[in-house]
Design a protein around this motif. Structure first.
Motif, PDB file in Angstrom:
ATOM      1  N   LEU A 189       3.870  -2.677   1.371  1.00 40.78           N
ATOM      2  CA  LEU A 189       4.090  -1.381   0.717  1.00 40.78           C
ATOM      3  C   LEU A 189       2.777  -0.884   0.140  1.00 40.78           C
ATOM      4  N   ALA A 190       2.584   0.410   0.146  1.00 40.68           N
ATOM      5  CA  ALA A 190       1.407   0.979  -0.502  1.00 40.68           C
ATOM      6  C   ALA A 190       1.829   2.252  -1.213  1.00 40.68           C
ATOM      7  N   VAL A 191       1.318   2.433  -2.421  1.00 40.46           N
ATOM      8  CA  VAL A 191       1.590   3.660  -3.157  1.00 40.46           C
ATOM      9  C   VAL A 191       0.252   4.190  -3.671  1.00 40.46           C
ATOM     10  N   ALA A 192      -0.125   5.375  -3.238  1.00 40.37           N
ATOM     11  CA  ALA A 192      -1.405   5.964  -3.658  1.00 40.37           C
ATOM     12  C   ALA A 192      -1.472   7.392  -3.134  1.00 40.37           C
ATOM     13  N   LEU A 222       4.359   6.961  -0.603  1.00 45.54           N
ATOM     14  CA  LEU A 222       4.889   5.601  -0.556  1.00 45.54           C
ATOM     15  C   LEU A 222       4.929   5.229   0.929  1.00 45.54           C
ATOM     16  N   VAL A 223       4.129   4.248   1.307  1.00 45.51           N
ATOM     17  CA  VAL A 223       4.059   3.829   2.709  1.00 45.51           C
ATOM     18  C   VAL A 223       4.801   2.507   2.838  1.00 45.51           C
ATOM     19  N   THR A 270       8.483   3.939   7.296  1.00 49.46           N
ATOM     20  CA  THR A 270       8.841   5.136   6.528  1.00 49.46           C
ATOM     21  C   THR A 270       7.696   5.525   5.603  1.00 49.46           C
ATOM     22  N   VAL A 271       7.478   6.823   5.483  1.00 43.06           N
ATOM     23  CA  VAL A 271       6.499   7.332   4.522  1.00 43.06           C
ATOM     24  C   VAL A 271       7.237   8.325   3.637  1.00 43.06           C
ATOM     25  N   VAL A 272       7.236   8.105   2.322  1.00 40.42           N
ATOM     26  CA  VAL A 272       7.850   9.087   1.435  1.00 40.42           C
ATOM     27  C   VAL A 272       6.740   9.816   0.694  1.00 40.42           C
ATOM     28  N   VAL A 273       6.768  11.140   0.803  1.00 38.19           N
ATOM     29  CA  VAL A 273       5.769  11.963   0.126  1.00 38.19           C
ATOM     30  C   VAL A 273       6.351  12.327  -1.243  1.00 38.19           C
ATOM     31  N   GLU A 274       5.580  12.122  -2.290  1.00 38.76           N
ATOM     32  CA  GLU A 274       6.024  12.355  -3.668  1.00 38.76           C
ATOM     33  C   GLU A 274       7.351  11.630  -3.956  1.00 38.76           C
ATOM     34  N   PRO A 275       7.361  10.311  -3.873  1.00 31.46           N
ATOM     35  CA  PRO A 275       8.604   9.553  -4.069  1.00 31.46           C
ATOM     36  C   PRO A 275       9.094   9.611  -5.513  1.00 31.46           C
TER      37      PRO A 275
END
Ligand code: PEP
Ligand code: MG
Length: 604
Positions: free
Chosen positions: A16-19, A226-227, A233-238
């Motif tokens: 997971l990556a969040v940035a 959120l990758v 799945t990629v969530v934009v502005e989770p």
């Protein structure tokens, strides 16, 4: 208020990556159509050769760095690029353009590369698309040198905080230079699980999702991402809830991975003792090692198209013999099933005049081409026979619709074996010849095929396509492409029963064999061999080791009575859920669904 948006791609490197997003926008430089005077022609050729030398040095340096950071197997990616950059046939073509048309080096290079790009770009073969990414990377590098521009990798030196890198396409050269503390995840529009950039991201532990359509358009610079490299799945502005749930799922996946690592050398056997031969699908030479590392018991589908597609000349018999021998030796003690050329549709050698067809997938392809063009097919048969002199090889014939295709192939094989023997060449006397069951016609005549074939193996990708009349490559029809359709399950049963009656092996080598839910049906029906892409081997084995065959049989019996895909899927899923934690294998549950869409297979 910002609204969360979900984009889907293929998870190619777990984690997971969040940035915030940072776009690396690079494209092919605009190359002017520039010509030079006669007196400058030699100078242009010198510039071309100098640029090749510099690029080869750069790639050598990246190779060294990759070996340090990721290991020697990954470093080999750059050997392939160096070979491509120095390919004499290609460079001779560029030189010819410079000499004949007085083109500037960059213009000639661009023309020549375009020729190959056009041939490869239209291909649906993932291996060619993967190589295209390498070609792009070399081309950008060469043009940067010839035109005195900065290459896309200049991005690496710029200062950023922690970011998720978003690109149209990622090159292995860019990935290997990334600072892991700064770039916590990567997303790209292009790229597949088997692309070199994906392999490197995986080795370096950078969560990655590729094949995210229009990512560059849909994601704004600086938006929080959120990758989920597990699910693609990629969530934009989770939202905070989405972040929490993703973390929970990621920790479950992490645990699953640990379990999977532990079973590479364990047998694929159900808890109640049913043994399955779990083999690897090998499309390219570089997949041999991952298949071995993941414990493949031989190769259930050795695709041979890479030997001819995208090349200007057909491979020699000796080159093929050497390849089949090498793969056979690597899997010593296990069988390697070589599929004869599955050409046609979109896969034609450049040296070969491909016809224009309105319906290429219903056209002149596969065994039809081989039988009509013995000058292609016979050398392949001879190479297999020669390699089989001291290796355990078998021949598998794709796309059959008539018994005559199997019979004619066997007859040719007999003739070629006799010819080789008469010429005193060391050869196997014959080979087991099996058929791929990929068409409804072959299923209807399965009893006849099973009587004359050494084994059968279901090509579920094509069998689904031809049974349901759904183009396997059409994204718009993805939800309708249903290997668990009742029409498929019932055909699979016919195939299995006919093989059992004939006393031959029945396997599945299409993608369906790597879907945990479908594995329930394949075990339940009694298929004795499954062959899957190397990255899927551990998960399939893990499923087999958790699923009692008795439970699979019971669920499959119910599935055979089901009248729609959903009912088939439900009964199989429920059976699997009683024996393992479905949340681990069903990515659809990993993130809250924001929109409809099909679930993607788990990527490990
Ligand atoms: C299939 O059709 O399922 C198969 C394994 O062959 P290919 O994907 O190469 O057509
Ligand atoms: Mg097929």
């Amino acid at each position: 208020m910002t609204v969360a948006r979900e984009l889907r791609g293929v998870g190619v490197s777990p984690g997971l990556a969040v940035a915030p997003a940072a776009a690396v926008a690079w494209s092919f430089p605009d190359v002017e159509d520039r010509t030079v005077d006669d007196s400058e022609v030699e100078h242009e050729i010198d510039r071309l050769r100098d640029a090749v030398a510099v690029v080869a040095d750069e790639l050598g340096e990246l190779r060294r760095r990759t070996e340090e950071r990721a290991g020697s197997e990954e470093a080999g990616i750059f050997d392939a690029q160096i070979m491509m950059a120095q390919d004499e046939e290609f460079l001779a073509g560029v030189e010819l353009l410079i000499r004949k048309n007085n083109l500037a080096a960059e213009t000639a290079y661009e023309f020549k590369a375009l020729e190959i790009r056009n041939a490869w770009e239209s291909s649906r073969m993932s291996i060619l698309r993967d190589r295209l990414a390498d070609l792009h990377a070399i081309q950008i590098r060469m043009l940067a040198h010839l035109m005195g521009r900065a290459s896309h990798e200049a991005w690496v030196g710029e200062q950023h905080g922690q970011v998720v890198l978003v690109a149209r396409e990622l090159s292995p050269g860019l990935i290997v230079q990334l600072d892991r503390d700064q770039v916590v995840g990567v997303i790209s529009e292009e790229g597949t699980r088997t692309s070199h950039a994906a392999i490197l991201a995986h080795s370096l532990g950078i969560p990655a999702v590729m094949g995210v359509r229009d990512a560059m358009k849909l994601i704004e610079e600086g938006e929080m991402l959120l990758v989920d490299g597990y699910t693609g799945t990629v969530v934009v502005e989770p939202t905070l809830d989405q972040l929490d749930l993703a973390r929970l799922q990621a920790s479950r996946r992490g645990k699953l991975e640990l379990q999977l690592e532990g079973i590479a050398r364990e047998p694929a056997v159900t808890p109640d003792g049913v043994r399955v031969r779990l083999m690897g699908n090998v499309d390219l030479p570089e997949e041999v090692e991952p298949a071995l590392n993941h414990g493949a018991e031989g190769v259930g589908l050795l695709r041979t198209e890479f030997l001819v597609t995208g090349r200007t000349a057909l491979p020699s018999e000796d080159e093929q013999t050497e390849y089949y021998r090498r793969v056979g030796a690597a899997f010593g003690g296990h069988q390697v099933i070589i599929r004869s050329y599955d050409l046609g549709g979109d896969k034609f050698p450049a040296a070969f005049k491909a016809p224009h067809e309105a319906n290429p997938f219903l056209g002149w392809r596969s065994i039809r081409v081989c039988l009509d063009q013995p000058e292609i097919f016979r050398p392949q048969l001879r190479a297999m026979l020669r390699a089989a002199a001291d290796r355990e090889l078998a021949l598998m014939v794709p796309m059959v619709v008539s018994l005559s295709e199997l019979r004619d192939t066997k007859a040719m094989l007999v003739e070629e074996a006799a010819g080789l023997q008469a010429a005193g060449v060391r050869t196997a006397e014959s080979l087991p010849v099996g058929v791929m069951i990929e068409t409804p016609a072959a299923v209807v005549q399965i009893v006849d095929f099973a009587r004359e074939a050494a084994f059968v193996s279901v090509g579920s990708n094509d069998l689904t396509q031809y049974t349901l009349a759904v183009d396997r490559g059409n994204a718009q029809l993805a939800a309708r492409f249903a290997p668990l359709h009742p029409a498929m399950i019932r055909q699979l049963q016919q195939i299995r029963l006919a093989a059992r009656d004939a006393g031959i092996s029945a396997g599945v080598c299409g993608e369906m064999a790597s879907d945990p839910i479908a594995v329930v049906a394949l075990i339940g029906l009694g298929f004795d061999s499954l062959s899957v892409a190397p990255p899927s081997l551990p998960l399939v084995k893990w499923v087999i080791r958790h699923l009692p065959a008795a439970a699979a049989i019971e669920a499959t019996t119910a599935a055979l009575d089901a009248t729609d895909t959903e009912a088939v899927t439900t009964v199989l899923r429920e059976a699997l859920g009683r024996h393992l934690d479905l949340r681990l294998v069903d990515p659809a549950g990993s993130l809250p669904r924001l929109s409809g869409g099909t679930s993607l297979p788990l990527t490990l």
